[in-house]
Design an enzyme around this catalytic site. Structure first.
Site, short mmCIF file in Angstrom:
data_model
loop_
_atom_site.label_atom_id
_atom_site.label_comp_id
_atom_site.label_asym_id
_atom_site.label_seq_id
_atom_site.Cartn_x
_atom_site.Cartn_y
_atom_site.Cartn_z
N CYS A 225 0.83 -1.21 0.00
CA CYS A 225 0.00 0.00 0.00
C CYS A 225 0.87 1.27 0.00
CB CYS A 225 -0.92 -0.01 1.22
SG CYS A 225 -2.09 1.34 1.18
N GLY B 202 -5.34 -6.41 -11.56
CA GLY B 202 -6.14 -5.48 -10.76
C GLY B 202 -7.02 -4.59 -11.64
C1 LIG Z 1 -8.96 0.52 -6.15
C2 LIG Z 1 -7.73 -0.26 -5.78
C3 LIG Z 1 -7.64 -0.82 -4.51
C4 LIG Z 1 -6.51 -1.57 -4.16
N1 LIG Z 1 -6.47 -2.17 -2.94
C5 LIG Z 1 -5.44 -3.00 -2.64
C6 LIG Z 1 -5.40 -3.74 -1.43
O1 LIG Z 1 -6.29 -3.63 -0.59
N2 LIG Z 1 -4.36 -4.57 -1.22
C7 LIG Z 1 -3.33 -4.71 -2.13
O2 LIG Z 1 -2.39 -5.48 -1.90
N3 LIG Z 1 -3.33 -4.01 -3.27
C8 LIG Z 1 -4.36 -3.18 -3.55
N4 LIG Z 1 -4.38 -2.53 -4.75
C9 LIG Z 1 -3.28 -2.76 -5.70
C10 LIG Z 1 -3.63 -3.90 -6.66
O3 LIG Z 1 -3.80 -5.11 -5.95
C11 LIG Z 1 -2.50 -4.07 -7.71
O4 LIG Z 1 -1.31 -4.42 -7.05
C12 LIG Z 1 -2.25 -2.80 -8.50
O5 LIG Z 1 -3.46 -2.21 -8.90
C13 LIG Z 1 -1.37 -3.08 -9.73
O6 LIG Z 1 -1.97 -4.02 -10.58
P1 LIG Z 1 -2.77 -3.56 -11.91
O7 LIG Z 1 -1.82 -2.76 -12.75
O8 LIG Z 1 -3.19 -4.85 -12.55
O9 LIG Z 1 -3.91 -2.71 -11.46
C14 LIG Z 1 -5.47 -1.75 -5.09
C15 LIG Z 1 -5.56 -1.15 -6.35
C16 LIG Z 1 -6.66 -0.43 -6.71
C17 LIG Z 1 -6.73 0.17 -8.10
#
Ligand SMILES: Cc1cc2nc3c(=O)[nH]c(=O)nc-3n(C[C@H](O)[C@H](O)[C@H](O)COP(=O)(O)O)c2cc1C
Length: 377
Positions: A110, A236
């Site tokens: 985070c 994500g």
């Molecule tokens: C709205 C939102 C909430 C997220 N909440 C968490 C979370 O609670 N725990 C976590 O490990 N990552 C969280 N992430 C990060 C995602 O798990 C992921 O690592 C990040 O978005 C990168 O992947 P992506 O490019 O496929 O989105 C969050 C991302 C977004 C966009």
């Protein structure tokens, strides 16, 4: 079950194909996971919203409600956030003892200032000993339940932590690690540096390494696996308002033709299904309010007038939603504008840390006040 070439093992669970819905606070509740699962493989992994260890220990009612899983959801995958080995022991003892989940993922990624300012999230792996103690506590208390660890590349380019985090997690008994290939300073901006996933794969050799960051299409997933040699992908933002991405990922990873994106009529049916699932989980009023944040993602790129778009963003009941869905041009094909990056991007920024945080990476003192936030924050 032995799984296919594209499968992966998380402890006793075969994840096949090796696709994981990333934990996303405010998004990956039981309704959204069910929807993604209906499109994807029942044996892929779909991670619940993050909950804090402390909130579990206190049996915070909102947190306990967030730990809701579908009747046939297996494994029930929960993400835990903590900065304190003692809270982790207590929380995981409750989870394991009461059979509240089947898999635990630990969140060290985070980048939110209110979290890193207290030494939590992506700031924590800098403290190598404390990080090790937290992972150890989780693994010990989890018993047979597999524990995985998710982290970023580091605090910023000068303070990389991912290789140590991977090796430590491996040594402490995690069954897999996942890397979001950005630093905390990048937040969600710029591009994920997939070469870091390759480096981590070289450093961590006895457990699977999952790659995460900027998978917005099935082709992106194949490319990440090809370029980095990672054992699976974590997706994500790419599936925000696009749960059918799991159908496309499933096809690509099992070497089948990737189906075309849905027409607006099909999107309308999917949106309706999402609404019904949310209403089941939260009640109609709360559920439909929760759906509002998904509207712009679902409708992106389709030819819809601005007044109708606004009405979708303010919807408050199922009959109203059905009326609005009926006003859409159901024959409109899936638009090219809906492809590419989506969801939060933000801009890079200095990572706010507790005073003196970088002085001693071996200091295992538990940072104060870092676990008082709400679950899912
Ligand atoms: C709205 C939102 C909430 C997220 N909440 C968490 C979370 O609670 N725990 C976590 O490990 N990552 C969280 N992430 C990060 C995602 O798990 C992921 O690592 C990040 O978005 C990168 O992947 P992506 O490019 O496929 O989105 C969050 C991302 C977004 C966009």
């Amino acid at each position: 079950m032995f799984g296919t070439a594209s499968s992966l093992k998380i402890g006793p669970y075969v994840v096949d194909p090796a696709v994981v819905l990333a934990p996303m606070a405010g998004i990956t509740n039981v309704a959204f996971r069910t929807l993604c699962r209906e499109f994807g493989s029942a044996t892929s992994l779909y991670v619940c919203e993050m909950v804090t260890a402390r909130a579990i220990v206190e049996r915070d009612s909102k947190t306990m409600e967030m730990m809701t899983f579908g009747a046939d959801e297996s494994p029930r995958s929960l993400q835990l956030y903590s900065v304190d080995p003692k809270n982790v022991t207590d929380a995981v003892t409750i989870i394991a003892g009461e059979g509240l989940a089947d898999h635990l993922d630990m969140n060290f990624g985070c980048p939110v200032p209110k979290v890193t300012r207290k030494g939590g999230g992506a700031a924590l792996p800098y403290k190598r000993r404390l990080f090790a103690e937290i992972v150890r506590a989780a693994v010990r208390a989890a018993g047979d339940m597999p524990v995985t660890v998710k982290f970023r590349v580091g605090i910023d380019d000068e303070h990389l932590t991912y290789l140590d985090a991977g090796r430590i997690a491996e040594a402490e008994g995690a069954v897999a690690v996942a890397l979001h290939a950005r630093t905390a300073a990048q937040r969600y901006s710029g591009e994920a540096d997939w070469s870091r996933i390759s480096r981590l794969k070289e450093a961590v050799t006895s457990i699977p390494v999952l790659g995460n960051g900027d998978i917005f299409s099935a082709e992106d997933a194949l490319r990440m696996m090809r370029e980095t040699g990672c054992d699976g992908v974590v997706v994500g933002r790419g599936c925000l308002g696009r749960p059918w991405l799991f159908r496309e990922l499933h096809a690509a990873l099992t070497e089948q033709p990737v189906p075309a994106g849905p027409s607006l009529g099909e999107v309308a049916a999917i949106l309706h299904r999402h609404a019904v699932l949310l209403a089941d989980h939260l009640g109609e009023e709360k559920g439909l309010r929760d759906l509002r944040k998904h509207m712009a993602w679902y409708l992106r790129g389709f030819p819809i007038g601005s007044d109708l778009r606004k009405s979708f963003a303010m919807v408050s009941g199922l009959p109203e939603l059905e009326d609005l869905l009926g006003q859409l041009d159901h024959d409109a094909p899936y638009p090219a504008e809906a492809e590419g990056p989506r969801g939060r991007q933000g801009s890079p920024g200095r990572v706010v840390l507790p005073e003196g945080w970088l002085d001693d990476p071996e200091d295992a003192a538990v940072p104060e006040g870092a676990e008082l936030m709400h679950s899912g924050g």
